[in-house]
Design an enzyme around this catalytic site. Structure first.
Site, short mmCIF file in Angstrom:
data_model
loop_
_atom_site.label_atom_id
_atom_site.label_comp_id
_atom_site.label_asym_id
_atom_site.label_seq_id
_atom_site.Cartn_x
_atom_site.Cartn_y
_atom_site.Cartn_z
N ASP A 78 -3.38 -0.19 11.17
CA ASP A 78 -3.45 1.13 10.53
C ASP A 78 -4.84 1.75 10.77
O ASP A 78 -5.38 2.46 9.92
CB ASP A 78 -3.15 1.04 9.03
CG ASP A 78 -2.90 2.40 8.39
OD1 ASP A 78 -2.61 3.37 9.13
OD2 ASP A 78 -3.01 2.51 7.15
N ARG B 130 10.12 -5.58 -14.82
CA ARG B 130 11.37 -4.87 -15.15
C ARG B 130 11.65 -3.72 -14.19
O ARG B 130 12.69 -3.08 -14.29
CB ARG B 130 11.31 -4.35 -16.60
CG ARG B 130 11.58 -5.44 -17.63
CD ARG B 130 11.79 -4.86 -19.02
NE ARG B 130 10.56 -4.29 -19.56
CZ ARG B 130 9.67 -5.00 -20.27
NH1 ARG B 130 9.89 -6.28 -20.51
NH2 ARG B 130 8.58 -4.43 -20.73
N ASN C 91 0.83 -1.20 0.00
CA ASN C 91 0.00 0.00 0.00
C ASN C 91 0.87 1.25 0.00
O ASN C 91 1.86 1.34 0.72
CB ASN C 91 -0.94 0.01 1.21
CG ASN C 91 -1.89 -1.16 1.21
OD1 ASN C 91 -1.88 -2.00 2.10
ND2 ASN C 91 -2.73 -1.24 0.19
#
Length: 390
Positions: free
Chosen positions: A269, A222, A214
């Site tokens: 959180d 890549r 997040n």
């Protein structure tokens, strides 16, 4: 003395075990044996599971209040809300604000750390990327000037435990070194860093990934970015928000396989609405709408923290991800305690550690919570349990 419960220990699960507690400390863990004459009866916890108290190293509030509020009373209410859900050790997280205001918050929170209500302070912002700021006000963000970082740490009077920053910003690597020297966890998060810059941050001393996946670039074949660097390095503990909103269960499984049982810390959180309900709230200076348990910014719709409590994270990890009890317990208790430098005192059911216990029923819902040897929640739910010989 508690007896008859399934005990989730660091070494595995013990059926029909017993725990002795004296002066707030675990003094014995064993399978029940025949008691000598005159032994004190034990509380019968047959049918229940006992796990160590949960440790939340990233949480902003709950019970309708926030840790970055204006008063100690509001902070205590938020902490008690999470305590009722099994969190016996809480690090209070702030959100981005003016530096002087964050210093004022730090001063107030440090007093509650001294009182034992909180285990420390986590500054999430303002030293984060504007490109990955999430529910942080963009015009309050700033580069992590080491002098300003030092000012925040000094205002905390020894209570600062962690600072989240983006290492690619000017002063980022220098600030990570400063935090490491001061004994404060440097966490990489809300970042647009490349794979190489993230590695540089880890080499400088960063040891935590703030809510991995997040508020950071996705994993690309890549351009692996910060996710690959944080997952692969054995020095880093990765936070995961296990609410089913921030991360798909398959991503949780991927992180677990990539980091292993010893490097994942489940966090909430959580913001004010945790344990309180839907409604309209403020997350720092930003308006947040909570609908059906999901918190989003009123303007723009970005996810704005969670309404999660760690008992729910425990239950999801067991029932949705199918992880063993001892593994889930480690991710909610011992791993964060180790990262915070507290594992000598708490984080597992072991003799000599603080008697922080969570009693769960057969569905893994919280029945009672003990903190420092005293029932903080649910003692009335156990009053009808018949004492058994210990």
């Amino acid at each position: 003395m508690l007896a008859g419960a399934r005990l989730v220990l660091p070494t595995g699960v013990v059926e029909n075990g017993k725990i002795a507690v004296e002066n707030g400390v675990i003094t014995e863990i064993a399978a029940p044996v025949a008691p000598p004459d005159g032994a004190v009866p034990a509380l019968d916890l047959t049918g229940f599971t006992v796990v160590p108290g949960f440790v939340d190293m990233h949480v902003h509030g709950g019970g309708g209040e926030s840790y970055h509020s204006g008063s100690a009373e509001q902070v205590i209410k938020a902490a008690h809300t999470h305590l009722a859900h099994g969190t016996t050790t809480t690090v209070a997280s702030t959100v981005t604000g003016e530096i002087d205001e964050l210093c004022r918050q730090a001063s107030m929170l440090s007093e509650l750390v001294e009182d034992g209500v909180l285990a420390g302070i986590h500054f999430e912002g303002p030293f984060i990327s504007i490109n990955r700021c999430g529910a942080h006000k963009p015009d309050l963000l700033r580069d992590p000037d080491p002098a300003v970082v030092r000012k925040l740490i000094d205002a905390s009077r020894g209570a600062a435990r962690m600072v989240t920053l983006a290492p690619e910003l000017e002063g980022g690597i220098e600030s990570i070194r400063l935090l490491t020297e001061r004994g404060v966890i440097a966490a990489i998060g809300h970042t647009d860093a490349s794979y190489d810059k993230t590695l540089a941050g880890i080499e400088a001393g960063a040891t935590v990934a703030t809510h991995l996946f997040n508020a950071m670039p996705g994993l690309a074949h890549r351009a692996p970015g910060p996710i690959a660097a944080l997952l692969e390095d054995e020095r880093v503990t990765v936070e995961l928000i296990g609410d089913g909103v921030h991360l798909h269960p398959a991503v949780v499984d991927l992180a677990f396989r990539g980091a292993g049982a010893s490097r994942v810390a489940l966090v909430t959180d959580a913001m004010d609405a945790a344990g309180f309900g839907d409604g309209d709230y403020m997350l720092g200076p930003l308006a947040v709408q909570v609908r059906d348990g999901v918190a989003r910014l009123a303007e723009g719709g970005s996810i704005a923290g969670s309404t999660l409590t760690l008992d729910v994270a425990f239950k999801r990890a067991v029932s949705v991800n199918g992880l063993p009890l001892e593994t889930v317990s480690r991710m909610l208790s011992l791993n964060p305690a180790q990262q915070l430098g507290l594992s000598d005192k708490l984080g597992s059911l072991e003799v000599g550690k603080r008697a922080d216990l969570v009693v769960l029923d057969a569905q893994y819902d919280v029945v009672a919570v003990m903190r420092e040897g005293r029932w903080a929640v649910g003692e009335d739910r156990l009053k009808d349990r018949v004492p058994v010989a210990n």
